[in-house]
Design a protein around this motif. Sequence first.
Motif, PDB file in Angstrom:
ATOM      1  N   CYS A 268       1.237  -1.086  -0.138  1.00 54.33           N
ATOM      2  CA  CYS A 268      -0.160  -0.155   0.104  1.00 54.33           C
ATOM      3  C   CYS A 268       0.818   1.045  -0.024  1.00 54.33           C
ATOM      4  O   CYS A 268       2.127   1.396   0.754  1.00 54.33           O
ATOM      5  CB  CYS A 268      -0.559  -0.469   1.451  1.00 54.33           C
ATOM      6  SG  CYS A 268      -1.751  -1.268   1.163  1.00 54.33           S
ATOM      7  N   THR A 327      -3.319   7.227  -3.563  1.00 54.09           N
ATOM      8  CA  THR A 327      -3.527   5.996  -2.218  1.00 54.09           C
ATOM      9  C   THR A 327      -3.565   5.247  -3.535  1.00 54.09           C
ATOM     10  O   THR A 327      -4.743   5.007  -4.511  1.00 54.09           O
ATOM     11  CB  THR A 327      -4.460   5.516  -1.200  1.00 54.09           C
ATOM     12  OG1 THR A 327      -4.389   4.673  -0.815  1.00 54.09           O
ATOM     13  CG2 THR A 327      -5.466   5.656  -1.934  1.00 54.09           C
ATOM     14  N   ALA A 329      -3.092   0.497  -3.309  1.00 58.23           N
ATOM     15  CA  ALA A 329      -2.871  -1.009  -3.022  1.00 58.23           C
ATOM     16  C   ALA A 329      -2.930  -1.892  -4.047  1.00 58.23           C
ATOM     17  O   ALA A 329      -3.255  -2.508  -4.726  1.00 58.23           O
ATOM     18  CB  ALA A 329      -3.800  -0.892  -2.768  1.00 58.23           C
TER      19      ALA A 329
END
Length: 417
Positions: A268, A327, A329
């Motif tokens: 992440c 962000t 992941a």
Amino acid sequence: MRICFILLAFCLNVGLANAQGYNHDLGEDSLNNYESLANKLFKIDKKHDGFNVWLNYAASFQNADDNGKWESRFANREIRLEITGNITDNLSYRIRHRLNKSNTELGGDNFAKATDLAWIGYRFNDKWSVQGGKICLSWGGFEYDENPMFIYRYSDFVDAMDIFMAGVGVSYKPAANHEIVLQATNTYNGSFNEEWGRDAVAVETDNGHITRLEKSRLPLTFIANWNGAFFGNRLQTRWAWGIQSLAKGKTGRLLTLGQQLNLPRLQCLFDYYGGWYDIDHLRFANKDLTQWAESNPIFGLNPDGTDSSAPTVPLLMADARYHSFVTKANWQFAPRWNLMLKGTYETVSAPQNSVFHNYRKSFVYAASLEYYPIDKQNLRLFLAYIGHKVDYSKRCGLEDFNTNRIELGFMYRMKCF
């Protein structure tokens, strides 16, 4: 033999001296992890690391929607040829060229935009090294540093940055897991007029105050970058601060903060990118200002704002401020499979101008399912969705828009030799 696939872009325990500023997943950290075609087809077993050839190729079938109009096509996403090598334990080089981009050289550094990298590096010892030529600016952030071939869509901020510049950089490793990089490079590839346009002016405030740009005598960028690793590389950081000379008396300041968590099957990242520009270097505000001025004569399209018969000049926004949050992941939920999820939130503001104060918000949302079919080959088959939405304030009167794209394709970082 069944392997538990882990995305190399995030999990390799690499030395940080080959991290930020190198686009590290383009070969610097993986020369020995893939079998070359020369070895596979012709049984040529290299005994040295002085000459390595890579071909980065990605293509897909795309179904794209631009504000409700869907179109389908086959598309060549990108193709880049790269040559790297370590001549000795101290001397190295790297050349990377994009084959589907203009090869016209620019008036600043005499490189074409298609040439990403062309540098020579020298390693003095375990702590000190230097790199010169056309290099990658050492901004922080993990989205910024990833192989561009593996990015389905960058954040607006990173997508608009010019990051390959002629210059020099010095790297110092005070400890095994920490690196400090100092760089001095050109601010732009072309000449002053190629960058901003002839007779360009900056719109300072909403009362029509306009300043004509003048060339800086030192159009350079200076960057200080820190790369860190903690807890056995489970937590990594890439932070940087820099200042750019954009024109006479006009600068840009950038702050980039990248953090990444590396677990065996889950990675992440969270990046922040901030830009404060005396002239809008990323050009979103410039473009929106020009569009707005076409129907709002308070700014006009002329330096004095009065004579409509005079030739038009490029309009640039003064005091443009950017904030970008990214962000992402990656989850290896089964051998050979990876699920990627990504989101961004970004703002643009020109606080000296009431019409363009906090006027633009942008969102990117993406997901992809990736499959790695062959051992020792960095080949990915993927199905991806990418969405992008831009909201404008009612005050500026510009029209919101959104795009959607579905892709089915492949990405192949081919080790040729």
